[in-house]
Design an enzyme around this catalytic site. Structure first.
Site, PDB file in Angstrom:
ATOM      1  N   HIS A  18      29.352  76.845  41.806  1.00 35.22           N
ATOM      2  CA  HIS A  18      28.344  77.459  40.932  1.00 35.22           C
ATOM      3  C   HIS A  18      28.495  77.064  39.461  1.00 35.22           C
ATOM      4  O   HIS A  18      27.562  77.278  38.679  1.00 35.22           O
ATOM      5  CB  HIS A  18      28.422  78.982  41.043  1.00 35.22           C
ATOM      6  CG  HIS A  18      28.102  79.496  42.402  1.00 35.22           C
ATOM      7  ND1 HIS A  18      26.813  79.675  42.861  1.00 35.22           N
ATOM      8  CD2 HIS A  18      28.912  79.857  43.435  1.00 35.22           C
ATOM      9  CE1 HIS A  18      26.838  80.130  44.099  1.00 35.22           C
ATOM     10  NE2 HIS A  18      28.099  80.247  44.475  1.00 35.22           N
ATOM     11  N   HIS A  41      41.031  84.287  48.165  1.00 34.21           N
ATOM     12  CA  HIS A  41      40.005  84.576  49.157  1.00 34.21           C
ATOM     13  C   HIS A  41      40.552  84.655  50.578  1.00 34.21           C
ATOM     14  O   HIS A  41      40.020  85.401  51.408  1.00 34.21           O
ATOM     15  CB  HIS A  41      38.905  83.510  49.098  1.00 34.21           C
ATOM     16  CG  HIS A  41      37.952  83.680  47.970  1.00 34.21           C
ATOM     17  ND1 HIS A  41      38.264  83.313  46.676  1.00 34.21           N
ATOM     18  CD2 HIS A  41      36.692  84.195  47.930  1.00 34.21           C
ATOM     19  CE1 HIS A  41      37.242  83.587  45.894  1.00 34.21           C
ATOM     20  NE2 HIS A  41      36.272  84.120  46.632  1.00 34.21           N
ATOM     21  N   ASP A  65      33.635  77.277  45.582  1.00 32.77           N
ATOM     22  CA  ASP A  65      32.825  78.460  45.251  1.00 32.77           C
ATOM     23  C   ASP A  65      33.099  78.874  43.806  1.00 32.77           C
ATOM     24  O   ASP A  65      33.066  80.055  43.459  1.00 32.77           O
ATOM     25  CB  ASP A  65      33.117  79.610  46.220  1.00 32.77           C
ATOM     26  CG  ASP A  65      32.077  80.735  46.122  1.00 32.77           C
ATOM     27  OD1 ASP A  65      30.969  80.475  45.628  1.00 32.77           O
ATOM     28  OD2 ASP A  65      32.396  81.875  46.523  1.00 32.77           O
TER      29      ASP A  65
END
Length: 388
Positions: A61, A247, A270
């Site tokens: 992103h 994560h 991510d």
């Protein structure tokens, strides 16, 4: 005019056929022109270093304090450059949930950078996701995956849309998966509350990617295996994993590799805008994120909000923490994602005729020391001496 040839010698090369010690590689212009061969004057001495293909990130992103969801070409360039300096030579720009028209505007900006060769495509993550698994997406902006709305986003990207993440259990979900498959756009299952059966339906409809497997979806239970088992067991599905130590527990990543194999794993970042930066406050679409000790969480709600990961760190963790082989790690960080994007003929392996996209690592620590993209040194060339 013949392009200059750059010759590397003494390196460990991770090739499609195996690892070669004391190897030689040459590139001319933008492509790899030779692997092996005899020594030549002026070659760069890479003794003590490992050369692997440049990394391919399917899901990112932002970085360097910039976001792909800003709608700013300047910010998108900053994000791409940040990850390039960490070895990612091929990158997809991921959006986040926003108003449909605003995401369309962002896609139009990003599509120009795809056409310029800076980006490899656009990935829409949201707004077609489950309210119960929305993570760092604004719940009030979520929408059911009506095929007409999904098509509107795809069309806004002007042929550069590569992937759409959606929750297939929502109204219109399976129809949208079928439509995306027909359009040649990857349908990814993610941010979903689907059960095992619905995930299987999505795969049969054409879904081929699991968006950050394990995260933002129901966990595995012995009488309710959920989407994770369905996505792991089907050979048609590539599973994204975030190997940042936040994560996923290392043993969970090991489980995924043991089930799917390196050929079906794509390591992703991510990453949001804080990647390559320090702790502080950062935007993620319309939301605010606080990064503390390298972990990104929403200011309101405390959900994990993407990562600050770069793929050189994911590579290093995979080898040193998870004890994956170099071949397995290269498969997951370069070869598999390149193939998924339809780039296997030019990208993702050290092969004559492929793009000269190289990540050069210290052979002991696996720290990234140099990067080449399309034959251009991005950083690190001064580190190596020339043979006489």
């Amino acid at each position: 005019m013949t392009a200059d040839v750059t010759r590397l010698a003494g390196a460990r090369l991770v090739l499609p056929g195996g690892v070669v010690e004391d190897g030689r590689l040459a590139f001319s212009g933008t492509t790899i022109s030779e692997i092996g061969g005899e020594g030549a004057p002026g070659e760069l001495d890479l003794t003590g270093y490992t050369v692997v293909p440049g990394f391919v990130d399917l899901h990112v992103h932002g970085g360097g304090g910039a976001s792909y969801a800003s709608g700013s070409a300047e910010e998108a360039l900053t994000a791409a450059r940040t990850h390039l300096e960490h070895g990612t030579t091929t990158t997809i720009a991921s959006t986040v949930t926003g108003e449909i028209d605003e995401v369309c505007r962002q896609a139009a900006v990003l599509s120009e950078l795809v056409e310029d060769g800076v980006l490899a495509g656009v990935h829409f993550e949201g707004p077609f996701i489950s309210p119960g698994r929305c993570g760092a997406h604004r719940p009030d902006l979520l929408r059911d995956p009506d095929p007409a709305l999904v098509r509107k986003l795809v069309d806004a990207a002007r042929g550069t849309a590569r992937m759409v993440t959606l929750a297939p259990e929502l109204p219109g979900g399976l129809e949208s998966v079928r439509m995306l498959a027909d359009l040649g756009v990857i349908a990814a299952v993610g941010h979903t509350d689907s059960d095992y059966a619905k995930a299987l339906e999505a795969i049969e409809a054409g879904a081929t990617v699991a968006t950050h497997l394990f995260n933002a979806m129901p966990g595995i239970q012995h009488r309710a295996p959920g989407p994770i088992v369905a996505l792991l067991e089907d050979e048609r599905v590539t599973v994204e994993l975030i190997n940042d130590g936040v994560h996923l527990h290392p043993s969970v990543l090991d489980l995924a590799y043991g089930t799917a194999g390196a050929g079906r794993v794509a390591l992703i970042t991510d990453a949001m805008g804080a990647a390559g930066m320090g702790d502080g406050l950062y935007p993620l679409g319309p939301l605010q994120v606080r990064v503390q000790d390298g972990v990104a969480r929403l200011v309101e709600g405390d959900s994990i909000a993407g990562s600050t990961l770069t793929l050189d760190v994911a590579f290093q963790r995979s080898v040193l923490v998870n004890k994956l082989s170099l071949a397995q790690t290269v498969q997951s960080v370069s070869t598999t994602p390149a193939a998924l994007l339809g780039l296997a003929g030019t990208t993702g392996s050290l092969t004559v005729g492929h793009h000269a996209d190289l990540a050069i690592l210290d052979s002991q620590t696996y720290d990234l020391v140099a990067v080449v993209r399309r034959g251009e040194w991005i950083k690190g060339a001064e580190r190596f001496s020339r043979a006489v």
